[in-house]
Design an enzyme around this catalytic site. Structure first.
Site, PDB file in Angstrom:
ATOM      1  N   THR A  61      -5.457  48.180  19.467  1.00 46.11           N
ATOM      2  CA  THR A  61      -4.139  48.063  20.303  1.00 46.11           C
ATOM      3  C   THR A  61      -4.021  48.975  21.633  1.00 46.11           C
ATOM      4  OG1 THR A  61      -3.252  49.855  19.005  1.00 46.11           O
ATOM      5  CG2 THR A  61      -2.791  47.522  18.367  1.00 46.11           C
ATOM      6  N   TYR A 124      -7.192  42.667  25.889  1.00 43.37           N
ATOM      7  CA  TYR A 124      -6.441  42.868  24.665  1.00 43.37           C
ATOM      8  C   TYR A 124      -5.792  41.455  24.490  1.00 43.37           C
ATOM      9  CZ  TYR A 124      -2.448  44.013  21.506  1.00 43.37           C
ATOM     10  OH  TYR A 124      -1.723  44.084  20.559  1.00 43.37           O
ATOM     11  N   LYS A 128      -6.608  38.822  21.257  1.00 41.94           N
ATOM     12  CA  LYS A 128      -5.521  38.487  20.185  1.00 41.94           C
ATOM     13  C   LYS A 128      -5.386  36.882  20.169  1.00 41.94           C
ATOM     14  CE  LYS A 128      -2.894  40.784  18.296  1.00 41.94           C
ATOM     15  NZ  LYS A 128      -3.098  41.493  16.685  1.00 41.94           N
TER      16      LYS A 128
END
Length: 291
Positions: A61, A124, A128
């Protein structure tokens, strides 16, 4: 109901542990024994637990660090999510997988719906999105839940950062041109437990697929900071002033979506589920953190 949850130190996993009761056993799976990048470790770890439901909550994260370590982000958030999905399918357990608003580019002038085109602008979000696709491919008995702007009494997050700054600062500059839905990890945990129970008992295809699940209401980061500082002031602390700044005034390696708002109508329609208003949840979080 026995639930295996990946990422024992994460905000959502810790919230699930706090929300569990005598009818719900949470079995945390995390490093070093459970590394998402290692397919065999994931398959063996979940098979050993034999849960009724799997919740995939672990992720890389560090949004800015992902720009320099995209390969690692993809191995964890993309391939790792696929390994968890494969493991859940192998034992016949439904899977709940957490995803993010970062799969969108932030360019819409309304909240994003589940069927809006994705277009992540950073590493990121790309990692995802890969995870979402692998989950759907490898575990049809799965529900992907996109959420955003997560905070809690646990771990590193925006609310805890603002409370820390409040201890020493009279003024803090906070971005005011990004909007989203602040979401309590404790509220997410409540939602996940309700959805897990439904998935375990009901094979209806409509309960599977992609859903958005965020706190009710929207805010800018500056709005959220002001709410936190007001809660702190109401509990005897100084009142820190928010200086509203533009994204350009606070450059970061990763580009943040200007619009992170997610439309939760599908979750309400299909599951009859809505998370609480973010202001009440922020107040509850601050009350828990301020002694």
């Amino acid at each position: 109901m026995r639930i295996a949850v990946t990422g024992s130190k994460g905000q959502v996993a810790m919230s699930l542990i706090e929300r569990s009761d005598r009818d719900t056993e949470i079995v945390p799976l995390s490093r070093p024994a459970f590394a998402l990048e290692d397919r065999q470790t994931v398959l063996a770890g979940i098979e050993a637990v034999r849960p009724d439901v799997v919740i995939s909550a672990a992720a890389f994260t560090a949004v800015d660090r992902a720009e320099a370590e995209e390969d690692l982000a993809i191995r964890v958030n993309g391939e790792g999510a696929g390994h968890v999905a494969e493991a859940a399918a192998k034992i016949g357990a439904p899977l709940l997988h957490l995803s993010t608003d970062y799969v969108f580019d932030g360019g819409l002038d309304r909240p994003y719906r589940e069927d809006d085109p994705t277009g992540p602008t950073g590493a990121y979000g790309r990692s995802k999105l890969i995870g979402e696709k692998l989950v759907a491919e490898r575990c049809p008995n799965s529900t992907v839940l996109r959420t955003a702007w997560v905070y809690s009494p646990f771990g590193a997050n925006f609310v805890r950062t603002m409370l820390r700054l409040n201890e020493t600062r009279e003024e803090v500059g906070v971005v005011a041109d990004q909007s989203g839905n602040p979401t309590s990890a404790l509220d997410i945990a409540d939602g996940l437990l309700a959805i897990a129970k439904r998935l375990r008992e009901d094979p209806t295809p409509a309960l599977r697929g992609i859903f958005h699940m965020t706190g009710l209401g929207e805010a800018t980061w500056a709005d959220l900071a002001e709410a936190v500082f007001q809660e702190a002031h109401a509990r005897g602390r100084r009142l820190t002033h928010v200086k509203r700044i533009a994204t350009a005034d606070y450059p970061t390696p990763a580009r943040r979506p200007a619009n992170s708002r997610l439309d939760n109508a599908k979750l309400r329609r299909v599951y009859g589920l809505a998370l609480p208003d973010w202001r009440g949840s922020v107040a509850a979080c601050c009350a828990q953190l301020i002694s």
